[in-house]
Design a protein around this motif. Sequence first.
Motif, PDB file in Angstrom:
ATOM      1  N   MET A  86       0.774  -1.278   0.165  1.00 15.73           N
ATOM      2  CA  MET A  86      -0.151  -0.013  -0.013  1.00 15.73           C
ATOM      3  C   MET A  86       0.830   1.222   0.107  1.00 15.73           C
ATOM      4  O   MET A  86       1.853   1.232   0.656  1.00 15.73           O
ATOM      5  CB  MET A  86      -0.988   0.021   1.033  1.00 15.73           C
ATOM      6  CG  MET A  86      -1.873   0.890   1.233  1.00 15.73           C
ATOM      7  SD  MET A  86      -3.027   1.066   2.680  1.00 15.73           S
ATOM      8  CE  MET A  86      -3.190  -0.567   3.246  1.00 15.73           C
ATOM      9  N   HIS A  87       0.569   2.094  -0.870  1.00 18.32           N
ATOM     10  CA  HIS A  87       1.517   3.371  -0.955  1.00 18.32           C
ATOM     11  C   HIS A  87       1.237   4.382   0.382  1.00 18.32           C
ATOM     12  O   HIS A  87       0.409   4.083   1.131  1.00 18.32           O
ATOM     13  CB  HIS A  87       0.880   4.177  -2.202  1.00 18.32           C
ATOM     14  CG  HIS A  87       1.667   5.272  -2.592  1.00 18.32           C
ATOM     15  ND1 HIS A  87       1.629   6.491  -2.192  1.00 18.32           N
ATOM     16  CD2 HIS A  87       2.819   5.112  -3.346  1.00 18.32           C
ATOM     17  CE1 HIS A  87       2.469   7.237  -2.847  1.00 18.32           C
ATOM     18  NE2 HIS A  87       3.288   6.440  -3.656  1.00 18.32           N
ATOM     19  N   TRP A  88       2.315   5.013   0.631  1.00 21.07           N
ATOM     20  CA  TRP A  88       2.311   5.738   1.748  1.00 21.07           C
ATOM     21  C   TRP A  88       1.195   6.705   1.791  1.00 21.07           C
ATOM     22  O   TRP A  88       0.857   6.993   3.165  1.00 21.07           O
ATOM     23  CB  TRP A  88       3.680   6.397   2.078  1.00 21.07           C
ATOM     24  CG  TRP A  88       3.941   7.578   1.074  1.00 21.07           C
ATOM     25  CD1 TRP A  88       4.620   7.381  -0.205  1.00 21.07           C
ATOM     26  CD2 TRP A  88       3.590   9.023   1.107  1.00 21.07           C
ATOM     27  NE1 TRP A  88       4.498   8.772  -0.970  1.00 21.07           N
ATOM     28  CE2 TRP A  88       3.986   9.649   0.007  1.00 21.07           C
ATOM     29  CE3 TRP A  88       2.986   9.512   2.326  1.00 21.07           C
ATOM     30  CZ2 TRP A  88       3.749  10.789  -0.058  1.00 21.07           C
ATOM     31  CZ3 TRP A  88       2.677  10.965   1.999  1.00 21.07           C
ATOM     32  CH2 TRP A  88       3.021  11.572   0.819  1.00 21.07           C
ATOM     33  N   PHE A  89       0.974   7.344   0.728  1.00 25.56           N
ATOM     34  CA  PHE A  89      -0.083   8.359   0.848  1.00 25.56           C
ATOM     35  C   PHE A  89      -1.478   7.792   1.276  1.00 25.56           C
ATOM     36  O   PHE A  89      -2.346   8.458   1.851  1.00 25.56           O
ATOM     37  CB  PHE A  89      -0.330   8.909  -0.574  1.00 25.56           C
ATOM     38  CG  PHE A  89      -1.417  10.295  -0.676  1.00 25.56           C
ATOM     39  CD1 PHE A  89      -1.017  11.341   0.137  1.00 25.56           C
ATOM     40  CD2 PHE A  89      -2.523  10.079  -1.250  1.00 25.56           C
ATOM     41  CE1 PHE A  89      -1.748  12.504   0.053  1.00 25.56           C
ATOM     42  CE2 PHE A  89      -3.564  11.113  -1.002  1.00 25.56           C
ATOM     43  CZ  PHE A  89      -3.195  12.117  -0.371  1.00 25.56           C
TER      44      PHE A  89
ATOM     45  N   ILE B 262     -11.703  -1.840   5.058  1.00 23.86           N
ATOM     46  CA  ILE B 262     -11.282  -1.354   3.728  1.00 23.86           C
ATOM     47  C   ILE B 262      -9.799  -1.251   3.704  1.00 23.86           C
ATOM     48  O   ILE B 262      -9.245  -1.792   2.607  1.00 23.86           O
ATOM     49  CB  ILE B 262     -11.990   0.056   3.564  1.00 23.86           C
ATOM     50  CG1 ILE B 262     -13.292  -0.271   3.629  1.00 23.86           C
ATOM     51  CG2 ILE B 262     -11.391   0.484   2.262  1.00 23.86           C
ATOM     52  CD1 ILE B 262     -14.241   1.224   3.329  1.00 23.86           C
ATOM     53  N   ALA B 263      -9.138  -0.676   4.729  1.00 20.13           N
ATOM     54  CA  ALA B 263      -7.619  -0.679   4.542  1.00 20.13           C
ATOM     55  C   ALA B 263      -6.865  -2.288   4.725  1.00 20.13           C
ATOM     56  O   ALA B 263      -6.087  -2.605   3.727  1.00 20.13           O
ATOM     57  CB  ALA B 263      -6.959  -0.013   5.678  1.00 20.13           C
ATOM     58  N   TRP B 264      -7.653  -3.068   5.350  1.00 21.96           N
ATOM     59  CA  TRP B 264      -7.045  -4.519   5.215  1.00 21.96           C
ATOM     60  C   TRP B 264      -7.283  -5.201   4.132  1.00 21.96           C
ATOM     61  O   TRP B 264      -6.389  -5.749   3.646  1.00 21.96           O
ATOM     62  CB  TRP B 264      -7.711  -5.228   6.404  1.00 21.96           C
ATOM     63  CG  TRP B 264      -7.278  -6.760   6.323  1.00 21.96           C
ATOM     64  CD1 TRP B 264      -6.200  -7.252   6.721  1.00 21.96           C
ATOM     65  CD2 TRP B 264      -8.182  -7.601   5.702  1.00 21.96           C
ATOM     66  NE1 TRP B 264      -6.348  -8.742   6.679  1.00 21.96           N
ATOM     67  CE2 TRP B 264      -7.701  -8.892   5.853  1.00 21.96           C
ATOM     68  CE3 TRP B 264      -9.538  -7.804   5.165  1.00 21.96           C
ATOM     69  CZ2 TRP B 264      -8.045 -10.197   5.479  1.00 21.96           C
ATOM     70  CZ3 TRP B 264     -10.171  -8.858   4.735  1.00 21.96           C
ATOM     71  CH2 TRP B 264      -9.524 -10.268   4.938  1.00 21.96           C
ATOM     72  N   ALA B 265      -8.445  -4.852   3.389  1.00 19.03           N
ATOM     73  CA  ALA B 265      -8.777  -5.411   2.077  1.00 19.03           C
ATOM     74  C   ALA B 265      -8.146  -4.907   0.888  1.00 19.03           C
ATOM     75  O   ALA B 265      -7.584  -5.784  -0.095  1.00 19.03           O
ATOM     76  CB  ALA B 265     -10.158  -5.313   1.738  1.00 19.03           C
ATOM     77  N   GLU B 266      -7.723  -3.450   0.961  1.00 22.15           N
ATOM     78  CA  GLU B 266      -6.968  -2.935   0.066  1.00 22.15           C
ATOM     79  C   GLU B 266      -5.328  -3.663  -0.097  1.00 22.15           C
ATOM     80  O   GLU B 266      -4.909  -3.582  -0.825  1.00 22.15           O
ATOM     81  CB  GLU B 266      -6.986  -1.429   0.294  1.00 22.15           C
ATOM     82  CG  GLU B 266      -6.206  -0.695  -0.800  1.00 22.15           C
ATOM     83  CD  GLU B 266      -6.360   0.538  -0.853  1.00 22.15           C
ATOM     84  OE1 GLU B 266      -5.855   1.341  -1.678  1.00 22.15           O
ATOM     85  OE2 GLU B 266      -6.788   1.050   0.246  1.00 22.15           O
ATOM     86  N   HIS B 267      -5.085  -3.637   1.428  1.00 15.94           N
ATOM     87  CA  HIS B 267      -3.725  -4.337   1.617  1.00 15.94           C
ATOM     88  C   HIS B 267      -3.660  -6.058   1.260  1.00 15.94           C
ATOM     89  O   HIS B 267      -2.579  -6.442   0.406  1.00 15.94           O
ATOM     90  CB  HIS B 267      -3.351  -4.272   2.949  1.00 15.94           C
ATOM     91  CG  HIS B 267      -2.060  -4.746   3.134  1.00 15.94           C
ATOM     92  ND1 HIS B 267      -0.696  -3.981   2.562  1.00 15.94           N
ATOM     93  CD2 HIS B 267      -1.622  -5.758   3.854  1.00 15.94           C
ATOM     94  CE1 HIS B 267       0.209  -4.770   3.311  1.00 15.94           C
ATOM     95  NE2 HIS B 267      -0.107  -5.829   3.839  1.00 15.94           N
ATOM     96  N   SER B 268      -4.595  -6.484   1.377  1.00 16.63           N
ATOM     97  CA  SER B 268      -4.608  -7.984   0.988  1.00 16.63           C
ATOM     98  C   SER B 268      -5.062  -8.525  -0.310  1.00 16.63           C
ATOM     99  O   SER B 268      -4.592  -9.360  -0.843  1.00 16.63           O
ATOM    100  CB  SER B 268      -5.492  -8.873   1.913  1.00 16.63           C
ATOM    101  OG  SER B 268      -5.049  -8.568   3.610  1.00 16.63           O
ATOM    102  N   MET B 269      -5.973  -7.722  -0.906  1.00 14.15           N
ATOM    103  CA  MET B 269      -6.413  -7.872  -2.283  1.00 14.15           C
ATOM    104  C   MET B 269      -5.405  -8.457  -3.183  1.00 14.15           C
ATOM    105  O   MET B 269      -5.416  -9.316  -3.986  1.00 14.15           O
ATOM    106  CB  MET B 269      -7.406  -6.905  -2.723  1.00 14.15           C
ATOM    107  CG  MET B 269      -8.857  -7.393  -2.096  1.00 14.15           C
ATOM    108  SD  MET B 269      -9.709  -8.802  -2.467  1.00 14.15           S
ATOM    109  CE  MET B 269     -11.080  -8.876  -1.861  1.00 14.15           C
ATOM    110  N   PRO B 270      -4.284  -7.552  -3.368  1.00 14.38           N
ATOM    111  CA  PRO B 270      -3.301  -7.908  -4.470  1.00 14.38           C
ATOM    112  C   PRO B 270      -2.721  -9.222  -4.189  1.00 14.38           C
ATOM    113  O   PRO B 270      -2.562 -10.005  -5.251  1.00 14.38           O
ATOM    114  CB  PRO B 270      -2.413  -6.776  -4.319  1.00 14.38           C
ATOM    115  CG  PRO B 270      -3.090  -5.569  -3.861  1.00 14.38           C
ATOM    116  CD  PRO B 270      -4.058  -6.202  -2.735  1.00 14.38           C
ATOM    117  N   ARG B 271      -2.491  -9.524  -2.874  1.00 13.16           N
ATOM    118  CA  ARG B 271      -1.894 -10.736  -2.873  1.00 13.16           C
ATOM    119  C   ARG B 271      -2.880 -12.081  -3.160  1.00 13.16           C
ATOM    120  O   ARG B 271      -2.431 -13.095  -3.457  1.00 13.16           O
ATOM    121  CB  ARG B 271      -1.410 -10.989  -1.332  1.00 13.16           C
ATOM    122  CG  ARG B 271      -0.275 -10.308  -1.072  1.00 13.16           C
ATOM    123  CD  ARG B 271       0.284 -10.509   0.125  1.00 13.16           C
ATOM    124  NE  ARG B 271      -0.565  -9.736   1.281  1.00 13.16           N
ATOM    125  CZ  ARG B 271      -0.473  -9.688   2.558  1.00 13.16           C
ATOM    126  NH1 ARG B 271       0.491 -10.556   3.150  1.00 13.16           N
ATOM    127  NH2 ARG B 271      -1.212  -8.782   3.299  1.00 13.16           N
TER     128      ARG B 271
END
Length: 64
Positions: A1-4, A52-61
């Motif tokens: 996830m990007h720092w921004f 939402i933050a967890w899903a955004e972080h986990s979905m690409p994997r």
Amino acid sequence: MHWFRKAQYAAALFAFLLTGIGFATRAGDHSARYVVLVYLMLAVAVALTGVIAWAEHSMPRWLS
């Protein structure tokens, strides 16, 4: 996830925290039912932001 994106989530959680603290200073002006409802809505907003933050972080994997 990007720092921004992480900064956006951190800002949202900080805003929820400040809202809760600000409301706590005026909680005596409202009924107990209203206070519980406001804090319940804040808790749901914090939980939803975390999911939402967890899903955004986990979905690409998951998708790779």
